[in-house]
Design an enzyme around this catalytic site. Structure first.
Site, PDB file in Angstrom:
ATOM      1  N   CYS A 197       6.925 -16.005  -3.051  1.00 28.92           N
ATOM      2  CA  CYS A 197       8.303 -15.556  -2.778  1.00 28.92           C
ATOM      3  C   CYS A 197       9.053 -16.605  -1.950  1.00 28.92           C
ATOM      4  O   CYS A 197       8.725 -16.831  -0.781  1.00 28.92           O
ATOM      5  CB  CYS A 197       8.231 -14.222  -2.044  1.00 28.92           C
TER       6      CYS A 197
ATOM      7  N   CYS B 154      10.634 -15.368   1.230  1.00 30.28           N
ATOM      8  CA  CYS B 154       9.575 -15.099   2.211  1.00 30.28           C
ATOM      9  C   CYS B 154       9.184 -16.382   2.930  1.00 30.28           C
ATOM     10  O   CYS B 154       8.977 -16.382   4.152  1.00 30.28           O
ATOM     11  CB  CYS B 154       8.344 -14.508   1.529  1.00 30.28           C
TER      12      CYS B 154
END
Length: 108
Positions: free
Chosen positions: A33, A36
């Site tokens: 991600c 992230c």
């Protein structure tokens, strides 16, 4: 990276919620991600600023699917604040340090 951020699994996380009297900021994330990965240095900077006054933890949703399901994590990064073992605040998506600090500081 900060020494105040811990990577936890499900068992460690549940134990932390049962034993700490501190506010706990949880970053539910995954290695694939991009947002992230962008959130990680912000989390570490916040942890350094708070220097142990709150628990700051990261939980990989790919490695802890049961926990992600339990907390209904549909999008990541998903950041939650727990106090007294209960979730008290939640935000989804990339957050600034100021946003996270504001979210967390009232529970310290």
């Amino acid at each position: 990276m900060s020494n105040f951020v811990k990577e936890l699994n499900e068992t460690e996380f549940k134990n932390l919620l049962e034993t700490t009297d501190k506010a706990v900021l949880v970053d539910f994330w995954a290695s694939w991600c991009n947002p992230c990965r962008m959130q990680t240095p912000i989390i570490h900077e916040l942890a350094d600023d708070l220097q142990g006054r709150a628990e700051i933890v990261k939980i990989n949703v790919d490695e802890n699917e049961k926990l992600a399901f339990e907390y209904k994590i549909m999008s990541i990064p998903c950041l939650m604040v727990f106090k007294g073992g209960e979730m008290v605040e939640k935000t989804v998506g990339l957050s600034t340090k100021a946003e996270l600090s504001e979210m967390l500081i009232k529970y310290i």
